[in-house]
Design an enzyme around this catalytic site. Structure first.
Site, PDB file in Angstrom:
ATOM      1  N   LYS A 192       9.506  32.318 -30.295  1.00 56.45           N
ATOM      2  CA  LYS A 192      10.196  32.848 -31.418  1.00 56.45           C
ATOM      3  C   LYS A 192       9.250  33.427 -32.597  1.00 56.45           C
ATOM      4  O   LYS A 192       9.457  34.606 -32.999  1.00 56.45           O
ATOM      5  CB  LYS A 192      10.671  31.752 -32.174  1.00 56.45           C
ATOM      6  CG  LYS A 192      12.202  31.141 -31.187  1.00 56.45           C
ATOM      7  CD  LYS A 192      12.731  30.027 -31.819  1.00 56.45           C
ATOM      8  CE  LYS A 192      12.119  28.828 -31.643  1.00 56.45           C
ATOM      9  NZ  LYS A 192      11.760  28.228 -30.316  1.00 56.45           N
ATOM     10  N   ILE A 193       8.110  32.640 -32.971  1.00 54.58           N
ATOM     11  CA  ILE A 193       7.127  33.368 -33.941  1.00 54.58           C
ATOM     12  C   ILE A 193       6.391  34.418 -33.321  1.00 54.58           C
ATOM     13  O   ILE A 193       6.569  35.303 -34.030  1.00 54.58           O
ATOM     14  CB  ILE A 193       6.373  32.027 -34.461  1.00 54.58           C
ATOM     15  CG1 ILE A 193       7.438  31.127 -35.093  1.00 54.58           C
ATOM     16  CG2 ILE A 193       5.266  32.573 -35.591  1.00 54.58           C
ATOM     17  CD1 ILE A 193       6.584  29.685 -35.324  1.00 54.58           C
ATOM     18  N   SER A 202      -0.871  28.337 -35.590  1.00 58.86           N
ATOM     19  CA  SER A 202      -0.208  27.488 -34.387  1.00 58.86           C
ATOM     20  C   SER A 202      -0.530  26.050 -34.629  1.00 58.86           C
ATOM     21  O   SER A 202      -0.162  25.389 -35.319  1.00 58.86           O
ATOM     22  CB  SER A 202      -0.312  28.055 -33.170  1.00 58.86           C
ATOM     23  OG  SER A 202       0.711  27.810 -32.587  1.00 58.86           O
ATOM     24  N   ARG A 203      -1.605  25.614 -33.997  1.00 64.13           N
ATOM     25  CA  ARG A 203      -2.276  24.225 -34.158  1.00 64.13           C
ATOM     26  C   ARG A 203      -3.717  24.401 -33.958  1.00 64.13           C
ATOM     27  O   ARG A 203      -4.266  25.541 -33.269  1.00 64.13           O
ATOM     28  CB  ARG A 203      -1.831  23.525 -32.892  1.00 64.13           C
ATOM     29  CG  ARG A 203      -0.194  22.951 -33.007  1.00 64.13           C
ATOM     30  CD  ARG A 203      -0.247  22.151 -34.243  1.00 64.13           C
ATOM     31  NE  ARG A 203       1.192  21.740 -34.353  1.00 64.13           N
ATOM     32  CZ  ARG A 203       2.002  21.872 -35.107  1.00 64.13           C
ATOM     33  NH1 ARG A 203       1.744  23.021 -35.815  1.00 64.13           N
ATOM     34  NH2 ARG A 203       3.243  21.607 -35.154  1.00 64.13           N
ATOM     35  N   ASP A 224      -4.589  28.626 -40.643  1.00 68.21           N
ATOM     36  CA  ASP A 224      -3.487  27.890 -41.250  1.00 68.21           C
ATOM     37  C   ASP A 224      -3.914  26.398 -40.983  1.00 68.21           C
ATOM     38  O   ASP A 224      -3.006  25.560 -41.442  1.00 68.21           O
ATOM     39  CB  ASP A 224      -2.047  28.572 -41.246  1.00 68.21           C
ATOM     40  CG  ASP A 224      -1.015  27.604 -42.270  1.00 68.21           C
ATOM     41  OD1 ASP A 224      -1.394  27.382 -43.220  1.00 68.21           O
ATOM     42  OD2 ASP A 224      -0.075  27.123 -41.527  1.00 68.21           O
ATOM     43  N   GLU A 240      -7.602  18.628 -39.336  1.00 66.49           N
ATOM     44  CA  GLU A 240      -6.981  18.668 -40.549  1.00 66.49           C
ATOM     45  C   GLU A 240      -6.365  17.608 -41.040  1.00 66.49           C
ATOM     46  O   GLU A 240      -5.673  16.962 -42.147  1.00 66.49           O
ATOM     47  CB  GLU A 240      -5.803  19.680 -40.463  1.00 66.49           C
ATOM     48  CG  GLU A 240      -4.805  19.498 -39.671  1.00 66.49           C
ATOM     49  CD  GLU A 240      -3.728  20.537 -39.500  1.00 66.49           C
ATOM     50  OE1 GLU A 240      -3.985  21.646 -39.473  1.00 66.49           O
ATOM     51  OE2 GLU A 240      -2.373  20.301 -39.805  1.00 66.49           O
ATOM     52  N   HIS A 271      -2.124  24.570 -43.810  1.00 63.02           N
ATOM     53  CA  HIS A 271      -0.910  24.353 -42.762  1.00 63.02           C
ATOM     54  C   HIS A 271       0.494  24.563 -43.739  1.00 63.02           C
ATOM     55  O   HIS A 271       1.290  23.680 -43.800  1.00 63.02           O
ATOM     56  CB  HIS A 271      -0.816  22.861 -42.228  1.00 63.02           C
ATOM     57  CG  HIS A 271      -0.169  23.003 -41.070  1.00 63.02           C
ATOM     58  ND1 HIS A 271      -0.571  21.984 -39.779  1.00 63.02           N
ATOM     59  CD2 HIS A 271       0.942  23.509 -40.567  1.00 63.02           C
ATOM     60  CE1 HIS A 271       0.323  22.227 -39.007  1.00 63.02           C
ATOM     61  NE2 HIS A 271       1.320  23.138 -39.533  1.00 63.02           N
ATOM     62  N   GLN A 272       0.512  25.917 -44.164  1.00 64.36           N
ATOM     63  CA  GLN A 272       1.660  26.088 -45.240  1.00 64.36           C
ATOM     64  C   GLN A 272       2.287  27.047 -44.688  1.00 64.36           C
ATOM     65  O   GLN A 272       3.414  27.671 -45.389  1.00 64.36           O
ATOM     66  CB  GLN A 272       0.873  26.400 -46.779  1.00 64.36           C
ATOM     67  CG  GLN A 272       0.226  27.799 -46.695  1.00 64.36           C
ATOM     68  CD  GLN A 272      -0.077  28.195 -47.986  1.00 64.36           C
ATOM     69  OE1 GLN A 272      -0.732  27.612 -48.923  1.00 64.36           O
ATOM     70  NE2 GLN A 272       0.779  29.496 -48.601  1.00 64.36           N
ATOM     71  N   PHE A 306       4.718  27.297 -42.942  1.00 65.95           N
ATOM     72  CA  PHE A 306       6.253  27.112 -42.829  1.00 65.95           C
ATOM     73  C   PHE A 306       6.892  26.939 -44.196  1.00 65.95           C
ATOM     74  O   PHE A 306       7.886  26.766 -44.288  1.00 65.95           O
ATOM     75  CB  PHE A 306       6.412  25.637 -42.259  1.00 65.95           C
ATOM     76  CG  PHE A 306       6.027  24.352 -43.086  1.00 65.95           C
ATOM     77  CD1 PHE A 306       4.916  24.307 -43.326  1.00 65.95           C
ATOM     78  CD2 PHE A 306       7.008  23.911 -43.816  1.00 65.95           C
ATOM     79  CE1 PHE A 306       4.480  23.163 -44.032  1.00 65.95           C
ATOM     80  CE2 PHE A 306       6.644  22.699 -44.772  1.00 65.95           C
ATOM     81  CZ  PHE A 306       5.343  22.260 -44.828  1.00 65.95           C
TER      82      PHE A 306
HETATM   83  P1  NAI Z   1       8.172  28.731 -28.955  1.00 66.86           P
HETATM   84  O1  NAI Z   1       8.397  27.460 -27.977  1.00 66.86           O
HETATM   85  O2  NAI Z   1       9.233  29.639 -29.239  1.00 66.86           O
HETATM   86  O3  NAI Z   1       7.136  29.463 -28.432  1.00 66.86           O
HETATM   87  C1  NAI Z   1       5.874  29.123 -27.673  1.00 66.86           C
HETATM   88  C2  NAI Z   1       5.328  30.267 -26.633  1.00 66.86           C
HETATM   89  O4  NAI Z   1       4.230  29.844 -26.093  1.00 66.86           O
HETATM   90  C3  NAI Z   1       6.402  30.377 -25.450  1.00 66.86           C
HETATM   91  O5  NAI Z   1       6.799  31.562 -25.319  1.00 66.86           O
HETATM   92  C4  NAI Z   1       5.784  29.829 -24.274  1.00 66.86           C
HETATM   93  O6  NAI Z   1       5.951  30.307 -23.129  1.00 66.86           O
HETATM   94  C5  NAI Z   1       4.356  29.959 -24.723  1.00 66.86           C
HETATM   95  N1  NAI Z   1       3.231  29.228 -24.046  1.00 66.86           N
HETATM   96  C6  NAI Z   1       3.239  27.944 -23.578  1.00 66.86           C
HETATM   97  N2  NAI Z   1       2.282  27.701 -23.037  1.00 66.86           N
HETATM   98  C7  NAI Z   1       1.461  28.724 -22.930  1.00 66.86           C
HETATM   99  C8  NAI Z   1       0.355  28.927 -22.427  1.00 66.86           C
HETATM  100  N3  NAI Z   1      -0.502  27.723 -21.748  1.00 66.86           N
HETATM  101  N4  NAI Z   1      -0.512  29.969 -22.573  1.00 66.86           N
HETATM  102  C9  NAI Z   1       0.091  31.138 -23.086  1.00 66.86           C
HETATM  103  N5  NAI Z   1       1.697  30.998 -23.789  1.00 66.86           N
HETATM  104  C10 NAI Z   1       2.005  29.711 -23.739  1.00 66.86           C
HETATM  105  O7  NAI Z   1       7.511  28.190 -30.335  1.00 66.86           O
HETATM  106  P2  NAI Z   1       7.586  28.849 -31.787  1.00 66.86           P
HETATM  107  O8  NAI Z   1       8.716  28.439 -32.411  1.00 66.86           O
HETATM  108  O9  NAI Z   1       7.242  30.380 -31.485  1.00 66.86           O
HETATM  109  O10 NAI Z   1       6.172  28.166 -32.440  1.00 66.86           O
HETATM  110  C11 NAI Z   1       4.870  28.565 -31.887  1.00 66.86           C
HETATM  111  C12 NAI Z   1       4.131  27.426 -32.453  1.00 66.86           C
HETATM  112  O11 NAI Z   1       3.835  27.524 -33.840  1.00 66.86           O
HETATM  113  C13 NAI Z   1       4.378  25.957 -32.362  1.00 66.86           C
HETATM  114  O12 NAI Z   1       4.041  25.179 -31.157  1.00 66.86           O
HETATM  115  C14 NAI Z   1       3.643  25.205 -33.455  1.00 66.86           C
HETATM  116  O13 NAI Z   1       2.546  24.770 -32.914  1.00 66.86           O
HETATM  117  C15 NAI Z   1       3.404  26.313 -34.394  1.00 66.86           C
HETATM  118  N6  NAI Z   1       4.012  26.301 -35.758  1.00 66.86           N
HETATM  119  C16 NAI Z   1       3.319  26.055 -37.042  1.00 66.86           C
HETATM  120  C17 NAI Z   1       3.791  26.123 -38.052  1.00 66.86           C
HETATM  121  C18 NAI Z   1       2.991  26.105 -39.303  1.00 66.86           C
HETATM  122  O14 NAI Z   1       3.428  25.878 -40.420  1.00 66.86           O
HETATM  123  N7  NAI Z   1       1.626  26.613 -39.185  1.00 66.86           N
HETATM  124  C19 NAI Z   1       5.302  26.094 -38.203  1.00 66.86           C
HETATM  125  C20 NAI Z   1       5.970  26.032 -37.174  1.00 66.86           C
HETATM  126  C21 NAI Z   1       5.313  26.223 -35.865  1.00 66.86           C
END
Ligand code: NAI
Length: 344
Positions: free
Chosen positions: A153-154, A229-230, A254, A259, A291-292, A294
């Protein structure tokens, strides 16, 4: 249903109180994080509500279960801090799969723009009436190549934003999205060609330290890396070496792998003992936010609404398949939800 809410911040309470009003949820807010030292606070509660830096390892899961907790409601998307294998069969785990992918993708672009056009430096200068432009030059994003790692999604929204800037997009994902129109390449090709690399995949055993000495060496010299991401997707030592040797041209972070004990708190009157973080923050071409990504009003409302909904549906014995996670989720062939069955 009694809910122990850990790692509470002032901005959490209004939304949760609003959406929980009129439900059978009774929320007790604890400022402390959930970990092995604090898990006893959850005894007698039916549920815990946790965030990204709470520690829900096997020992914590065992104590939660002994104390009567039957549901863990994550008020975030990632669930790498929960031992889902230890929970299986005992405690149901729910998350908020998407609360505002726009918030995170927009923050990634904010980091890139700030870093590239040195807005943080310009802001400090002009506040002191220093109108010099020396050292502030950046580069046009238009025409540059951005590598998006993780196109969920992101990542896809970030790619759309980049497209609006006239950038070329290369994508890498373990499970490429069909009909996304994205140009998928191997990780090696992405690393070799991208001027900017943005990380949007989850933290798993496989993605842990995916940016390491080897992958840094494969990068185009001067590449800018953005991580919303993380933290542990990046080996911090490798990042620092890459910045020092100028293979990496800049970093917008971020998230940071250590952290947990630092972010979200005011550390300004303490000596920070994490030398790697201090080194990164001291570098002119690094920006760290706490980590902001969101943190928008829309995201906070969606987080509170979905989390309350997860808990209410669980208390009515309905559960919500879409938002439940278990250790099988990481293996698509083994995931029961793919067959419209319950995790357990
Ligand atoms: P999502 O689940 O929609 O997308 C994650 C994508 O990563 C998927 O397309 C998946 O196939 C892919 N993926 C999985 N394993 C992989 C690998 N080994 N190599 C390459 N791609 C791989 O998740 P979304 O919502 O897009 O969020 C992504 C990440 O953003 C979350 O896992 C979370 O860690 C981080 N996040 C950070 C926030 C923040 O405040 N900084 C807030 C929300 C999410």
């Amino acid at each position: 249903m009694k809910v122990a809410f850990f790692d509470t911040k002032p901005y959490d309470i209004p939304g949760f109180d609003h959406f929980a009003a009129g439900t059978d949820l009774e929320i007790k807010y604890f400022e402390t994080k959930l970990n092995e030292d604090t898990v006893s606070l959850a005894a007698g509660f039916d549920a815990v509500c946790v965030f990204v830096n709470d520690t829900v390892n096997a020992r914590v899961v065992e104590k939660l279960y002994e104390g009567g907790v039957r549901v863990i409601a994550l008020r975030c998307a990632g669930f790498n801090n929960v031992d889902t294998r230890a929970c299986f069969g005992k405690i149901h785990v729910y998350r908020v799969p998407a609360y505002s992918p726009y918030a995170v993708a927009e923050h990634a672009m904010a980091l890139l723009l700030t870093l590239n056009r040195k807005i943080h430096k310009a802001y400090n200068r002009t506040r002191e009436f220093n109108f010099s432009l020396a050292g502030l030059s950046g580069f046009d994003l238009h025409g540059k190549t951005v590598g998006v790692i993780g196109t969920g999604k992101i990542g896809r929204i970030f790619a759309d934003i980049c497209r609006g800037f006239g950038m070329n997009i290369l994508a890498y994902d373990k499970f490429p999205a069909a009909n996304s129109g994205l140009n998928y390449v191997t990780l090696e090709e992405l690393l070799a060609k991208a001027d900017i690399i943005s990380l949007h995949c989850p933290l798993t055993e496989e993605t842990y330290h995916m940016i390491n000495d080897d992958t840094v060496e494969q990068m185009k010299p001067g590449a800018v890396i953005i991580n919303t991401s993380r933290g542990a997707l990046i080996d911090t030592e490798s990042l620092i070496n890459g910045l020092r040797t100028q293979i990496i041209g800049g970093a917008g972070l971020d998230v940071y792998e250590e952290e947990g004990d630092l972010f979200y708190e005011d550390q300004s009157t303490h000596i920070v003992h994490d030398d790697n973080l201090v080194r990164l923050i001291s570098m002119p071409n690094v920006i760290v936010t706490s980590h902001q990504a969101f943190l928008t009003q829309e995201a906070l409302n969606n987080i509170a609404q979905t989390t309350v909904d997860n808990l209410v549906r669980f208390s009515k014995d309905q559960g919500n398949q879409d938002t439940e996670v278990c250790y099988r989720c990481e293996r698509q062939d083994a995931c029961r939800k793919q067959r419209h069955e319950k995790c357990f």
